[in-house]
Structures are given as structure tokens and as C-alpha cells.
Design an enzyme around this catalytic site. Structure first.
Site, mmCIF file in Angstrom:
data_model
loop_
_atom_site.group_PDB
_atom_site.id
_atom_site.type_symbol
_atom_site.label_atom_id
_atom_site.label_comp_id
_atom_site.label_asym_id
_atom_site.label_seq_id
_atom_site.Cartn_x
_atom_site.Cartn_y
_atom_site.Cartn_z
ATOM 1 C CE1 TYR A 1 -4.837 0.354 -5.875
ATOM 2 C CE2 TYR A 1 -3.729 -1.262 -7.266
ATOM 3 C CZ TYR A 1 -3.685 -0.344 -6.238
ATOM 4 O OH TYR A 1 -2.511 -0.127 -5.565
ATOM 5 N NE ARG B 1 4.007 10.460 -5.877
ATOM 6 C CZ ARG B 1 3.376 9.325 -6.181
ATOM 7 N NH1 ARG B 1 2.883 9.137 -7.388
ATOM 8 N NH2 ARG B 1 3.215 8.383 -5.270
ATOM 9 C CE LYS C 1 -3.003 2.008 -2.860
ATOM 10 N NZ LYS C 1 -1.966 1.148 -3.423
ATOM 11 C CD GLU D 1 -1.494 4.704 -1.828
ATOM 12 O OE1 GLU D 1 -1.243 4.695 -3.045
ATOM 13 O OE2 GLU D 1 -1.062 3.850 -1.023
ATOM 14 C CG ASP D 2 -1.279 8.277 -4.260
ATOM 15 O OD1 ASP D 2 -0.240 7.662 -4.528
ATOM 16 O OD2 ASP D 2 -2.364 8.037 -4.800
ATOM 17 C CG ASP E 1 1.077 0.653 -1.259
ATOM 18 O OD1 ASP E 1 1.684 -0.424 -1.093
ATOM 19 O OD2 ASP E 1 0.333 0.863 -2.235
ATOM 20 C CG ASP E 2 2.706 6.052 -2.714
ATOM 21 O OD1 ASP E 2 2.037 5.547 -3.628
ATOM 22 O OD2 ASP E 2 2.222 6.827 -1.865
ATOM 23 C CG ASN F 1 -0.452 2.480 -12.340
ATOM 24 O OD1 ASN F 1 -0.620 1.719 -13.279
ATOM 25 N ND2 ASN F 1 0.025 2.077 -11.176
#
Length: 605
Positions: free
Chosen positions: A125, A178, A196, A268-269, A291-292, A431
Site C-alpha cells: 500500500y 488522480r 485495495k 478509487e482515484d 474511498d477518497d 501520499n
């Protein structure tokens, strides 16, 4: 699945090949009558136990002699894996080694991660996953995920039928718009979806055969990727507008047609505007989750609840400054507003002390480029661009960074926070590590050890004047595996915002008083699997109690119900069950017709 379909060579039997190579005994009637399982299937990572196969299993499965006669326990294999893991010279090579273990020994792989989560989490991760994404094309080896390109539009359902496992219950989908603090990473973002899914199993206990990582490859505007000869994605500018949205819509419809309306879809992203748009469009139509936005929001709110427990200052009286106005900051800020409204605070009062900054400074009514979703937080005041000036003017006790700009919280910023408050709270959430707004050492040093600190990336303990401080990691791995566990186990119809308040409070409860006394805002990462289970049970209970589950009747014991669905991290018997049958009576002889004398037959005729 019958893996012999995958390549014609796999249809060849090992026994005739061996006979052919010897040149003698081409046909052996005794051997020819023995049915042997396909050893390719036995050695597939889903079933393979390596040296943990017992002698009886090796003999019965026809693999005796294909490995040394030594028999190892899974504990022995764990020690061998640990030795190999630590012998690797870099984090990216450790990631590569673990990927090879996953390919060969799936159950061992997940157990190794689960039991060594503190050491392994930074490898599978953040932050190493950033390097994995950046070098994805260089290290691509075999299919463990589903790529859907813009050129597959109109055929997504066909692609989903090609997936390697049946019974998919959860999908993690990204378009790479992103990724962390790296920006547009196109098809390389598959590394994030894979990461994930790994934690779904290692921490949430979800069977890996039920999980499907997906990348929607719609091109990229990252010029370095487009010019990279090893890039694996579509070499076209990122597709936007109606064509892009139609692809996402087709994906959502194909997912429920192939895997049912309760399939859990994790976004995600995605770039912030798209993430917010799709969440608004699909939240109450599908069992989906971002999740973001929602995972980060739930994690951030849990931290704020624990800040309140430590300082005694009520959230409604706390001044918050969010630096960054992307999906992470908006997710946390919106979750905070929801929590305050649940406490009976009016909307105007709930948003009064929440301030957002973007690249142009503090968001005010005069800000020309304020994102639409952030306008609820704009303030009727003079614009202020400098962060230090904002801190001096507003004197927030909670500072949240979600900018992707490493070192933004410099010495002056941290000392100002410490000057204004006895126990300032600082969150450097970006991150990977190089993008973190400050390090743990900087945060503790410049606040004289008084800071309540949380970071997105892991940092080692800090020692100041002989006192040791353990930084808390504000990591979504404390929330999303439990959310997925509950949604899948309870077959959630959809996930309203209220469920994430349940997640936040459960996560906060899992932080012990001893940890709070030490200024730690989150449970230790080593306890992440226990936290995931507790979050999963609490959320599943909420889903059942609030008619959000497709399961009826509701289980009497939700905890036991969830426990029964978990993946087993131990090896089981590889042989089908056998049982005794009573001895059957002998088959009676067949009845024969008496012979008719030809003379008699002639008379009858």
C-alpha cells in the site's frame, strides 16, 4: 475454473509426454486406467500448498515426486517467506517478491500480510504503491485484473464474462485520473485497485475469488506516460465529456447484470469533479462507495472525535482549516458537517468554523475559482492567500493538509499552531511520503511534542528530550475493509451517508484510552484486521436494523453471521471428503426365460 482452457498446451497430459520422452513403454495399460488430476490446476495459486501438501495428498493428487519429500507446516512456510522478504534489497523488490508468492501460494500470501501488517502495509500500500504505479508497465507480468478501455465501449459485458473467477461480490474500479499525489496515471493506476483488493482479504477477510480490480482506461493527459515505450494503456489524450460518462454508465449496468444488484462497487482515484459527480449519481441506485471521499471522510471524522476526547473542546466550538479543496478535504469536511447536524447543530452553525484553502488561498465569497462542491464552506471575508496569515487570523486548533505538496507545513506553520493552542492537531494526509505536508519528526519537534498528529503515510517513532512519540497513521485501511465486509455480507441495497458516521464512531471506539493518553488518535496498524472486523460487524448491524439489507430475515447474531463469511487463512484438506457406505447385498442373477421346445412352438404357430 478449468485453467486448461487458457492454453492448448495445458490440455496435454504429463503421462504421455513422459512416455514419449523415454521412447519406450509407449502404452501402459495399468497406468492408462488411472485418472489423475491436472497438476497445473493443483499448482495454481488458489489451491497450491507447496511443501505443505501431506504425503497422502501428494500421492492421491498425483504430484508425489514433483517436490522434495519434506513436509512443512504453514508456520514453516511463513518463516521462509519472512526470510525471503527481508533479504530483498529494496521495497519495490519486496513488492515483486510478494507478488510472486501471491501467484504461487495465495493463502500463504494473505496470511503473511495479515500477520505482518505493520511491516508489509508500506510495501503493498502507500508509500511503495506509488512506485508500483509509476513503474507498472515495467513490472507487468500476468493478468490479475480487468482492463476496460474506451475502445471496449459497447462490449463491457463481454469483457466481464472473461473474468477468471465466478461469484464476484466486490469491484474496485479506477480511471487513474488522480492517483495519490502523482496526478493522472492512466492505466498504471491498476496498481491502486490491486492494492485495495489485497487489503480487502488480508484485513477484511473477504475471499479473494470474490474480488475484481478494474481499470477504466480512457487515455491519459500525462505526457511522460504517453511517451514511455513501456506504458501499458491507451496512448490517447484522456477522454472526457459524454463519451466518458457513457462508458462509466455502461460499466455500472454491466456489473449488476453480470454479478447481481448487491455487488459492491468501490470507486478509487477518480479526479475530484468526476468522483463527486458519480457519487451523487449512483449512491442511491447501486451499492457503491468512494474511498477518497467517504472512506477518507470517515477516517478523518474518527480522528476529530478522538481529538475532542483528548482536548475536551467540543467539535462545534473547534476551528478547522483544510488546506486543499479536493475529494479528501471535501469528504472529511462534509462528514464533519453531518456529524454536527446529528448532534442538533444547525447547518449554518455547523459550517461556520470550517475553512477551506486551495491554490488561490482561503475560499471566500470573492474566490473566482471555488469548486462548486466547496461553495457551502466559502466565507464572507477578505481573501487571504498566505497560509501563515490564515493561521494567525483564524487561530484554528485543527489543521488538515490534503494538497500533495510536500513540506507545506513548515517550521513557521507548526510553531504558529503550537503558539495558539496547547494541543494543536495537525494532519498531513498526502501520499506518498514525499508528498506529505510535513514529517512526524517536524510536527513533534516544532510543537515541543504537544501536537496531536496524523499522517497518510507511515512515519517512524520520534524521540524528543528522551520521550518517545508514536505517530498515528490516518490510513483508510482502518475503514474501507470493514465497510466492504459489511456491505458484502449484509448484501446492502445502497450506502447512505449515515453509515459512515457509524464507521467513524466505531473506529474512534477502537482507540484505547491508553493510546489517547499518549496522544495517539488511531488504533495501531498491527490491529487493523481486528478493527476491520469490528467496523464490519457494527456497520452490518446498522444495515440490518435500518432496512438497508437484502437479506431476510435478519440474523439473530450478526457477529456470528459476519464471522461465518470470512476467508480461512489456514490450509485445509486438499482431498475431497470420503465416507463409508454399508455393504450392499449381492446383485441377484438375471432372470432367464425357459427354453421353448421347437415342437411346442410349431404347434402354437
Amino acid at each position: 475454473m478449468d485453467f486448461r482452457r487458457l492454453h492448448p498446451l495445458l490440455r496435454l497430459s504429463a503421462r504421455p509426454l513422459l512416455s514419449f520422452c523415454r521412447g519406450v513403454n509407449i502404452y501402459d495399460d495399468e497406468m492408462d486406467q488411472i485418472a489423475r488430476p491436472d497438476w497445473h490446476l493443483i499448482m495454481d495459486g488458489k489451491y497450491n500448498k507447496g511443501l505443505a501438501f501431506t504425503i497422502k495428498e501428494r500421492q492421491r493428487l498425483g504430484i508425489m515426486g514433483l517436490m522434495p519429500c519434506s513436509v512443512r507446516s504453514i508456520e514453516d512456510q511463513m518463516e521462509a517467506a519472512r526470510t525471503n522478504f527481508e533479504a530483498r534489497p529494496s521495497d519495490i523488490s519486496r513488492f515483486t517478491y510478494l507478488s510472486a508468492v501471491h501467484h504461487r501460494h495465495r493463502r500463504l500470501y494473505y496470511r503473511f500480510i495479515r500477520e505482518n501488517i505493520e511491516r508489509v502495509l508500506p510495501i503493498v500500500y502507500t508509500p511503495t504503491v506509488g512506485d508500483v504505479v509509476a513503474t507498472y508497465g515495467l513490472n507487468f507480468q500476468h493478468a490479475t485484473s480487468l482492463f476496460i478501455s474506451i475502445h471496449d465501449k459497447g462490449h463491457i459485458r463481454d469483457l466481464m464474462h472473461n473474468w477468471i473467477d465466478d461469484g464476484v461480490r466486490a469491484i474496485c474500479v479506477t480511471d487513474g485520473g488522480r492517483v495519490l499525489g502523482l496526478g493522472d496515471m492512466g492505466a498504471n493506476a491498476m496498481g491502486i485497485s490491486l492494492g485495495k483488493m489485497i487489503l480487502y482479504t488480508a484485513l477484511g477477510g473477504l475471499p479473494p475469488s470474490t474480488l475484481m480490480p478494474v481499470c477504466l482506461d480512457v487515455g491519459t493527459d500525462n505526457q511522460s506516460l504517453l511517451q514511455d515505450p513501456l506504458y501499458v494503456g491507451s496512448r490517447i489524450p484522456r477522454v472526457k465529456g459524454p463519451e466518458y460518462e457513457e462508458l462509466v454508465e455502461e460499466f455500472m449496468q454491466a456489473a449488476v447484470k453480470c454479478f447481481g444488484h448487491t455487488v459492491f462497487i468501490h470507486f478509487e482515484d477518480f479526479a475530484t469533479p468526476n468522483a463527486l459527480k458519480f457519487l451523487d449519481k449512483y449512491q442511491y441506485k447501486y451499492c457503491c462507495f468512494n474511498d477518497d471521499i467517504q472512506g477518507t471522510g470517515a477516517t478523518g471524522l474518527a480522528a476529530f472525535i478522538n481529538v475532542e476526547r483528548i482536548t475536551g473542546l467540543k467539535l462545534e466550538d473547534t476551528v478547522f482549516v483544510f488546506v486543499g479543496a479536493g475529494s479528501a478535504a471535501l469528504g472529511i469536511a462534509n462528514m464533519l458537517v453531518m456529524e454536527l447536524e446529528e448532534r442538533g447543530i444547525s447547518y449554518e452553525e455547523a459550517t461556520k468554523n470550517i475553512y477551506l484553502m486551495d491554490a488561490d488561498g482561503l475560499l471566500t465569497c470573492e474566490s473566482p475559482n471555488a469548486p462548486e462542491q466547496a461553495k457551502r464552506f466559502v466565507k464572507p471575508m477578505e481573501p487571504v492567500k498566505d497560509l501563515l496569515a490564515v493561521l494567525e487570523k483564524l487561530k484554528p486548533s485543527v489543521l488538515v493538509g490534503a494538497t500533495g505538496i510536500g513540506g507545506l507545513f513548515n517550521e513557521q506553520v507548526l510553531k504558529t499552531m503550537a503558539k495558539n493552542h496547547e494541543r494543536p492537531a495537525v494532519f498531513a494526509l498526502s501520499n506518498p511520503t514525499t508528498n506529505s505536508e510535513c514529517t512526524a519528526e517536524q510536527a513533534f519537534t516544532y510543537t515541543e511534542g504537544r501536537v496531536l498528529f496524523g499522517s497518510g503515510s507511515p512515519f517512524p517513532p520520534v524521540v524528543i528530550n528522551g520521550k518517545r512519540y508514536t505517530p498515528a497513521q490516518a490510513n483508510n485501511c482502518l475503514t474501507f475493509p470493514g465497510i466492504a465486509l459489511a456491505a458484502i455480507t449484509a448484501k446492502a441495497r445502497y450506502l447512505p451517508n449515515s453509515v459512515f458516521s457509524v464507521v467513524s464512531h466505531e473506529l474512534a471506539r477502537n482507540t484505547t484510552q491508553e493510546q489517547l493518553d499518549a496522544g495517539t488518535l488511531f488504533p495501531a496498524i498491527k490491529d487493523a484486521s481486528k478493527v476491520a472486523f469490528n467496523v464490519g460487524v457494527a456497520l452490518a448491524q446498522y444495515l440490518f436494523d435500518n432496512d438497508l439489507s437484502n437479506i431476510y430475515p435478519k440474523p439473530d447474531d450478526v457477529c456470528e453471521f459476519v464471522k461465518k463469511s470470512l476467508y480461512t487463512f489456514e490450509y485445509q484438506n486438499s482431498l475431497p471428503a470420503t465416507w463409508d457406505y454399508p455393504e450392499q447385498p449381492p446383485t441377484p442373477p438375471a432372470k432367464t426365460q425357459p427354453e421353448i421346445d421347437p415342437q411346442e412352438k410349431k404347434k402354437k404357430e
